[in-house]
Design a protein around this motif. Sequence first.
Motif, PDB file in Angstrom:
ATOM      1  N   TYR A  52      30.034  40.250  37.525  1.00  0.00           N
ATOM      2  CA  TYR A  52      31.330  39.581  37.495  1.00  0.00           C
ATOM      3  C   TYR A  52      31.166  38.177  38.055  1.00  0.00           C
ATOM      4  O   TYR A  52      30.130  37.823  38.614  1.00  0.00           O
ATOM      5  CB  TYR A  52      32.402  40.371  38.258  1.00  0.00           C
ATOM      6  N   LEU A  71      34.971  46.860  30.716  1.00  0.00           N
ATOM      7  CA  LEU A  71      35.540  45.982  31.733  1.00  0.00           C
ATOM      8  C   LEU A  71      36.120  46.837  32.850  1.00  0.00           C
ATOM      9  O   LEU A  71      36.694  47.900  32.590  1.00  0.00           O
ATOM     10  CB  LEU A  71      36.662  45.114  31.156  1.00  0.00           C
ATOM     11  N   ASP A  73      38.446  46.178  36.483  1.00  0.00           N
ATOM     12  CA  ASP A  73      39.197  45.196  37.261  1.00  0.00           C
ATOM     13  C   ASP A  73      38.910  45.346  38.755  1.00  0.00           C
ATOM     14  O   ASP A  73      39.308  46.331  39.378  1.00  0.00           O
ATOM     15  CB  ASP A  73      40.692  45.343  36.984  1.00  0.00           C
ATOM     16  N   LYS A 101      37.793  35.896  35.385  1.00  0.00           N
ATOM     17  CA  LYS A 101      37.015  36.014  36.624  1.00  0.00           C
ATOM     18  C   LYS A 101      37.548  37.199  37.432  1.00  0.00           C
ATOM     19  O   LYS A 101      38.736  37.515  37.383  1.00  0.00           O
ATOM     20  CB  LYS A 101      37.064  34.714  37.422  1.00  0.00           C
ATOM     21  N   ILE A 103      36.682  40.317  36.899  1.00  0.00           N
ATOM     22  CA  ILE A 103      36.580  41.530  36.083  1.00  0.00           C
ATOM     23  C   ILE A 103      35.093  41.834  35.885  1.00  0.00           C
ATOM     24  O   ILE A 103      34.362  41.030  35.295  1.00  0.00           O
ATOM     25  CB  ILE A 103      37.236  41.359  34.692  1.00  0.00           C
ATOM     26  N   ALA A 104      34.636  42.987  36.378  1.00  0.00           N
ATOM     27  CA  ALA A 104      33.257  43.400  36.129  1.00  0.00           C
ATOM     28  C   ALA A 104      33.119  43.707  34.642  1.00  0.00           C
ATOM     29  O   ALA A 104      34.022  44.298  34.042  1.00  0.00           O
ATOM     30  CB  ALA A 104      32.899  44.623  36.973  1.00  0.00           C
ATOM     31  N   HIS A 105      31.993  43.311  34.050  1.00  0.00           N
ATOM     32  CA  HIS A 105      31.815  43.526  32.622  1.00  0.00           C
ATOM     33  C   HIS A 105      30.357  43.788  32.289  1.00  0.00           C
ATOM     34  O   HIS A 105      29.444  43.384  33.005  1.00  0.00           O
ATOM     35  CB  HIS A 105      32.346  42.343  31.805  1.00  0.00           C
TER      36      HIS A 105
END
Length: 151
Positions: A52, A71, A73, A101, A103-105
Amino acid sequence: MIDGVIVKKIVKHHDDRGFFAELVRDDEHILDRFGQASWSMSYPGVIKAFHYHEKQDDLWFFPSGHAQVVLYDLRKGSSTRGETSVFYMGEDNPIVLLIPKGIAHGYRVLGQTPATIIYFTTESYNRDNPDEKRIPWDDPEIGFHWETENR
């Protein structure tokens, strides 16, 4: 869907010569600003996850191959904190995905062919101080099951 994530369906204009499609335009206001455009390829079965950013937004597009995009949050105070969203992107589902920005993805390449990703960011990559925080692909907090479930 996670708050702030934007999905844009790509419209292909076909004729006897091929096709044309617009990915992103400045009058759509999908990106706050332009920082960098990048191109990457991953082999079948590869999982690239998770990371992220604290400063930049990402805009992802897979013009070839297929990917399962996940994704999660991480944003404190977000109405969708702790939520997971999954998108199936690629040549059979041409969409552009804005990842804000915080947000892990990550993604997993599906099928038997490599997947190509073209992505735009709101900041240029800084080798001396990268805005990229890593999380393991199998992080227990996220708890995503990456294997295909046969039904």
